[in-house]
Design an enzyme around this catalytic site. Structure first.
Site, PDB file in Angstrom:
ATOM      1  N   HIS A 255      -3.530   0.731   4.022  1.00  0.00           N
ATOM      2  CA  HIS A 255      -4.994   0.768   3.919  1.00  0.00           C
ATOM      3  C   HIS A 255      -5.633  -0.458   4.584  1.00  0.00           C
ATOM      4  CE1 HIS A 255      -5.500   4.267   1.247  1.00  0.00           C
ATOM      5  NE2 HIS A 255      -4.361   3.873   0.676  1.00  0.00           N
ATOM      6  N   ASP A 308      -0.735   0.274  -2.543  1.00  0.00           N
ATOM      7  CA  ASP A 308      -0.567   1.726  -2.645  1.00  0.00           C
ATOM      8  C   ASP A 308      -0.446   2.390  -1.277  1.00  0.00           C
ATOM      9  OD1 ASP A 308      -3.310   0.994  -2.234  1.00  0.00           O
ATOM     10  OD2 ASP A 308      -3.865   3.079  -2.590  1.00  0.00           O
ATOM     11  N   GLU A 309       0.193   3.545  -1.291  1.00  0.00           N
ATOM     12  CA  GLU A 309       0.218   4.471  -0.149  1.00  0.00           C
ATOM     13  C   GLU A 309       0.533   3.771   1.176  1.00  0.00           C
ATOM     14  OE1 GLU A 309      -2.825   7.955  -1.616  1.00  0.00           O
ATOM     15  OE2 GLU A 309      -3.732   6.198  -0.673  1.00  0.00           O
ATOM     16  N   ALA A 310       1.559   2.947   1.179  1.00  0.00           N
ATOM     17  CA  ALA A 310       1.968   2.245   2.396  1.00  0.00           C
ATOM     18  C   ALA A 310       3.004   3.080   3.135  1.00  0.00           C
ATOM     19  CB  ALA A 310       2.517   0.863   2.056  1.00  0.00           C
ATOM     20  N   GLU A 359       2.781   1.812  -7.016  1.00  0.00           N
ATOM     21  CA  GLU A 359       3.862   1.859  -6.030  1.00  0.00           C
ATOM     22  C   GLU A 359       4.670   0.568  -6.000  1.00  0.00           C
ATOM     23  OE1 GLU A 359       0.762   4.700  -4.210  1.00  0.00           O
ATOM     24  OE2 GLU A 359       0.826   3.012  -5.601  1.00  0.00           O
TER      25      GLU A 359
END
Length: 513
Positions: A255, A308-310, A359
């Site tokens: 992000h 998150d969401e890497a 995460e």
């Protein structure tokens, strides 16, 4: 005759202004009777018992703020019969307590024929008591005077959880400072105590860090959609004066594509921008400098690191990063762990506590430093169950229930969430609370408040009130009254019966929508 807060459920079906002492969030303990006490709106003052009010900053400004906001109608000459209540005597142990994690927010409030009395350990408890009192004072349109109904009222109150937040995303859409201040005022009305400020994301980087102006120069949507250091200081100071902490988040390593616009050396390549480079010391030097700048203004003890969401695909596609990973014998997950470990090390250097999306715990597990606070955001995961079993503190911000951008999630579904579900008593002690997430993809200054409210009130009550306060039917008339109360404060809260920010469907009373 005195009644207790547990009997509020009997108010279902009554007109909104007949609900009784419909305080939101419901206090830990509240009793009331049948007397009506007039209030002198012209001369009403808060007075400190311990020292002259003018010496009691920051309470001085709070007293003036509540004295001005409690009486929106000008009282008529007729008024109410009896001797009016003209002051509130405030006793506070520490009027200058640090507004940080764990500050004492407890208070007692008494309204009877002798007057109004508030007692609290800190000024933050006084703020919470004044919010309760403001809900109790109502305007009688027959006599054109202010009253407190259902007297004598006695409240002994404290929050169930110490961390109660709303996250505001200013990266997907820029929120002007004036908009953020309105959000802060609304949070205080529901006794939230944290503004989690999601300052950057892939789309934009609006914070003009004094030592790193290139980040905002390249990453902001426009030259006028930036936050200066003074802006951060002003928002933090405004929130602190209302007993609200401000926790900043610069999400990494994913992000973070917006960082590349101003500092492309931090990113894998122009075509593959995120996650940020793990093999470049400049990445961590930049992060350290960024946090030093931001935490000079946002002085809270917590810093949110993101995590998150890497998607590590870019690392595996970029030759020099791939070679670096091979040289260290790292898998992609191990490279991610290395990155988040470095970031958490920077936070520790600054004397702060790291807060991280789930995460980070999923990847690192029990090797995570024990002081890290884990945030569960996936409704279907068992992160809080697992993390607290391993001795970590946890927050809930579940996407299917407490994400405020999900407009189809009604308040009742939000209200049914029990933060300590599936946790033992010992694990529940590690549950710090949580909050609602106002992701900004479809929200700007024009609609943020009516997207947050009134649904966020459901989250506020589940985090403040005792565990047994969980019945949607019993809460409905109080929420209807609170929604109308918010509108009287100038907060454009949407009707409680519709989806998020849905307009009224037909003419009718505020209390019936």
């Amino acid at each position: 005759m005195l009644r207790t807060a547990a009997l509020l459920c009997a108010a279902v079906g009554l007109r909104g202004d007949d609900v009784g002492p419909a305080v939101w969030p419901q206090p830990f303990n509240m009793t009331w009777g049948t007397a009506v006490y007039p209030v002198d709106s012209t001369h009403f003052k808060f007075t400190l018992a311990s020292r002259p009010t003018e010496d009691a900053s920051p309470l001085t400004a709070a007293f003036a703020r509540f004295e001005a906001s409690m009486f929106p109608h000008r009282a008529g000459e007729q008024g109410e019969g009896g001797v009016p209540l003209a002051s509130a005597l405030v006793t506070v142990g520490d009027p200058d307590a640090a507004v940080d994690f764990g500050v004492d927010e407890s208070y007692t409030l008494t309204v009877d024929e002798r007057g109004v009395a508030i007692a609290a350990a800190t000024q933050v408890g006084v703020y919470r008591a004044m919010e309760t009192l403001r809900q109790l004072v109502v305007f009688n349109f027959t006599t054109e005077g202010y009253v407190v109904k259902n007297g004598p009222v006695r409240v002994a109150d404290a929050p169930r959880f110490p961390h109660r937040e709303v996250m505001v995303d200013t990266a997907r859409h820029f929120q002007p400072v004036a908009s953020l201040l309105r959000v802060v005022d609304s949070l205080a009305a529901a006794k939230f105590n944290v503004l989690h400020w999601h300052l950057s994301d892939a789309e934009s980087f609006p914070y003009k860090a004094p030592s790193l102006p290139r980040l905002a120069a390249g990453g902001a949507y426009s030259p006028s959609e930036q936050y200066t250091q003074h802006d951060l200081e002003d928002v933090v100071g405004y929130a602190r004066a209302r007993g609200i902490r401000v926790i900043v988040e610069f999400d990494t390593p994913g992000h973070a594509a917006s960082w590349c616009q101003g500092m492309p050396e931090l990113c894998p390549s122009a075509a593959c921008t995120s996650p940020l480079r793990p093999n470049n010391e400049a990445t961590f030097d930049t992060y350290r400098t960024l946090l030093r700048d931001a935490t000079r203004a946002a002085t809270d003890g917590f810093v949110h690191i993101g995590g998150d969401e890497a998607d590590t695909t870019c690392w595996e596609k970029t030759a020099d990063i791939k070679a670096w990973m091979a040289g260290k014998n790292f898998t992609a997950t191990e490279a991610y762990n290395y990155f988040t470990g470095r970031v958490m090390g920077v936070v520790a250097e600054l004397g702060k506590t790291a807060v991280a999306w789930e995460e980070v715990y999923t990847a690192v597990g029990k090797k995570l430093p024990k002081d890290v606070v884990v945030v569960q955001w996936r409704s279907q995961s068992t992160i809080c169950e697992n993390a607290t079993a391993d001795g970590y503190r946890c927050l809930r911000q579940q996407d299917h229930e407490w994400y405020l951008d999900k407009l189809g999630v009604k308040w009742g579904r939000m209200y049914r969430v029990e933060p300590c579900a599936s946790l033992s008593d010992a694990q529940c002690k590690l549950m710090l609370g949580g909050g609602g997430a106002m992701w900004g993809e479809t929200v700007d200054a024009s609609d943020i408040l009516n997207t947050i409210w009134p649904r966020a009130a459901a989250v506020a009550e589940r985090l403040w009130s005792p565990r047994y306060v969980a019945d949607v039917d019993a809460a409905t008339p109080r929420l209807a009254a609170f929604r109308c109360y918010l509108t009287r404060l100038g907060v454009p809260a949407a009707p409680i019966d519709g989806d998020g920010r849905a307009p009224p469907l037909e003419p009718g009373s505020c209390f019936a929508q």
